[in-house]
Structures are given as C-alpha cells and as structure tokens.
Design a protein around this motif. Sequence first.
Motif, short mmCIF file in Angstrom:
data_model
loop_
_atom_site.label_atom_id
_atom_site.label_comp_id
_atom_site.label_asym_id
_atom_site.label_seq_id
_atom_site.Cartn_x
_atom_site.Cartn_y
_atom_site.Cartn_z
N LEU A 242 0.83 -1.20 0.00
CA LEU A 242 0.00 0.00 0.00
C LEU A 242 0.86 1.25 0.00
O LEU A 242 2.03 1.23 0.38
N THR A 243 0.25 2.36 -0.38
CA THR A 243 0.92 3.66 -0.42
C THR A 243 0.23 4.60 0.57
O THR A 243 -1.00 4.56 0.71
N VAL A 244 1.01 5.42 1.25
CA VAL A 244 0.44 6.35 2.23
C VAL A 244 -0.46 7.36 1.54
O VAL A 244 -0.07 8.00 0.56
N TYR A 245 -1.67 7.50 2.05
CA TYR A 245 -2.64 8.46 1.51
C TYR A 245 -2.69 9.73 2.36
O TYR A 245 -2.75 10.84 1.83
N SER A 246 -2.66 9.59 3.69
CA SER A 246 -2.71 10.76 4.56
C SER A 246 -2.22 10.39 5.96
O SER A 246 -2.17 9.23 6.33
#
Length: 362
Positions: A242-246
């Motif tokens: 996953l990639t950091v969104y906030s």
Amino acid sequence: MTNNLNERKSNTLIIVALLCSFVFLVGALIGGLVAGLRRKARDGESQIQMSHYLLVDAADGLRHSASVLRLSDDDASSNAARLALVYVIRAETALECENGLWSDCRDCEGFLNDAAKTLSSDKKIPDEVFDKLYTLSCKFYKHVTEGAPFEYDGELTDGDSEQSEAEADEEAARKIVKALLGESIDVVGKYGDNVSFASDDCYVTVKGEKVFEFAFSSGGIDFEGDEVSAAENIAQKCGYELTVYSTAENDGVTTVKLCDVQGGAYCRDECASVVIADGKIRAFSAGHCGNSHDVPSVKVDETTARRATKEKFSSYSSGEGRLVTTHDGERDRICYEYRYELDDGEHFVYVCAENGRQMQVR
C-alpha cells in the motif's frame, strides 16, 4: 463455526480497534458524528448517553430499511440498499463511541461488518439474504434498546460460495501471527477464512493469508525510523502493498491511512489504517483495500480541473489536486482531490478528471 471467545478486553482496546475499522467508507459521516459528540459531551456519562441515543436511532433506521428491501424489486433495491448502508455505518460509528467490553461488542461488530459488505456488493442480492438482514436487524434493535441477547455467527454470508469454500487454515494463521508479534497467542474464534487470536493485551484477526487487523490495549510493536515508513512496513508485514494516503495527529496519536494506487490514482475509499502512539504501533486495520478497479482514463488536466474550485478559497488549497478514485454507485470514477483548511476545519473538493466538473464536496 467454533467460537471460544471469552477474553475481556479493556475500554482502550475497544476504542483503538474500532476506530481503525471503516474510517475509509464514509469519512464525512464519521467525522461529523464524532465532532458532534465531542461538542455535546461534557463528561464521559454524557458521551455514553448521546452515543447510545444515536445507536438506537441507527438500529431503528436499519430495521426499517431492511424491511423495505424485502418489498423492493431489482430497480428499487439499489437505492434502498444504499440507504440501509448509511444506517449500518451510523450504527458502526455510534458503537465505536459506546463503552463496553470488546468481547461483548464482537457479535454486533461482525453483523454490521457483514451487513456493510452485503449492501455494498455489486452482485444481485437474493431475497433470502434480505430476509436474514431484516431478522437480524430486528434482533439488533432489541439488543440496543432492551438489552436482549444478540448473537451472530456469520448468517449473512453463509450462502456466499466464495466464503464457504475458503476455510481457514488455523496452523498457517498461527505462523502469520507469530511472525508479526514474535510470539504465539491463543485462537479465540474462527469462521470462514477468518481466525481470531487474543491475549491479555492484544488481539489479531487473520483473513486468508493476511493479517486483517490487530490492536493492543497496552504496549505495541516497536519500529525504527519515521512513522510514515513504519506504517508502510507494518502494512507490508501484514501482507499488503500500500501507499500512504494521509497522516493525522491528535493528542499524541498518529493515524496513517494507506491505500492501493491503480491507474495512477489513490483508491481513497478503501484505506487501511495504522495507529501509532507512544513510539509504538498500536493498531492496524486493512479496511476494504485490495479490490480491483476499472479506472477511467484522465481526459482533463489538473490545471483545467482546478478552475472548478472556488477561487476565493484558493489561498487555503494545499497544492495541486491529486488523482483519486471513487465509486458513484454505478461505476468507478477518477477525479482530482483538493484539500482546504478553512476556519471551520478540513474540507475536500473533488473534480472529475473526465469532464472537469465538481463531483463532490465534503
């Protein structure tokens, strides 16, 4: 199904675990409800009373909506299902604010989780499932209003061939938990492809070959480096890329949301969450991440899309819009997300990357 869950968890565990769940689904609804509770609650007793009132109201709305679904045809059922889903999310949010034992909330949480999954499905829902939903929602309503017993054993998903075929491998789940925690803890519940583990200070749920969620009432998992990298690493250790969104910080507690990136856009409706406090990773929830999306092509560039935002608030915009996906109830959409810090708090404006018009403001 076997379920030997009888461990009692502290109030801290409930709050940490439940706040990680479903925060990605209706952020505006949850944020508004929690903010409203904070404003109205002057002490713990007031907050309990208000959250219970909201829980009763949501349970009543869900019961009524489930009854409507029994009468709806295929054309009307989608709208009725969306309304029922709203009440499910309200009930989940109110349940988060209730003070109770984690073990006592487990059946309610399981019912609401499966209800949300069922109502948000793109597949045609059989009439017998609506009948089950109505029966369970009536029992849930009596539970929150009269204190009647409420038990849930996955009845809503019993007919789901995918779930019934995916029986959990308990030994494999044990190895996954040991790799995560560095130690073995007891199995306390199992159904379908889910295996739940618990000790005196933590619980872990393994779904398939991944850690779906975990939470600590005290302590946590140590990490090195910054919090963002730690969140990405723990998600990977749980089985997710996953990639950091906030990120958000409140009273010393940092919540990092992560999501898939598909077609160059963040799948912001399906974020996982990592909670970090006191230098330790305290909780993780995978949410609904991992779904595949048919992301449309971008037809409007960001500079053009920005014209659909209010110019008088442009000084509050945090940079250029970023691409995110969202589902409008019928299909995947792609849009630019603009974040604003106004005097009353945080807002987001979404501009369609296909036609350059505003899609949503929250």
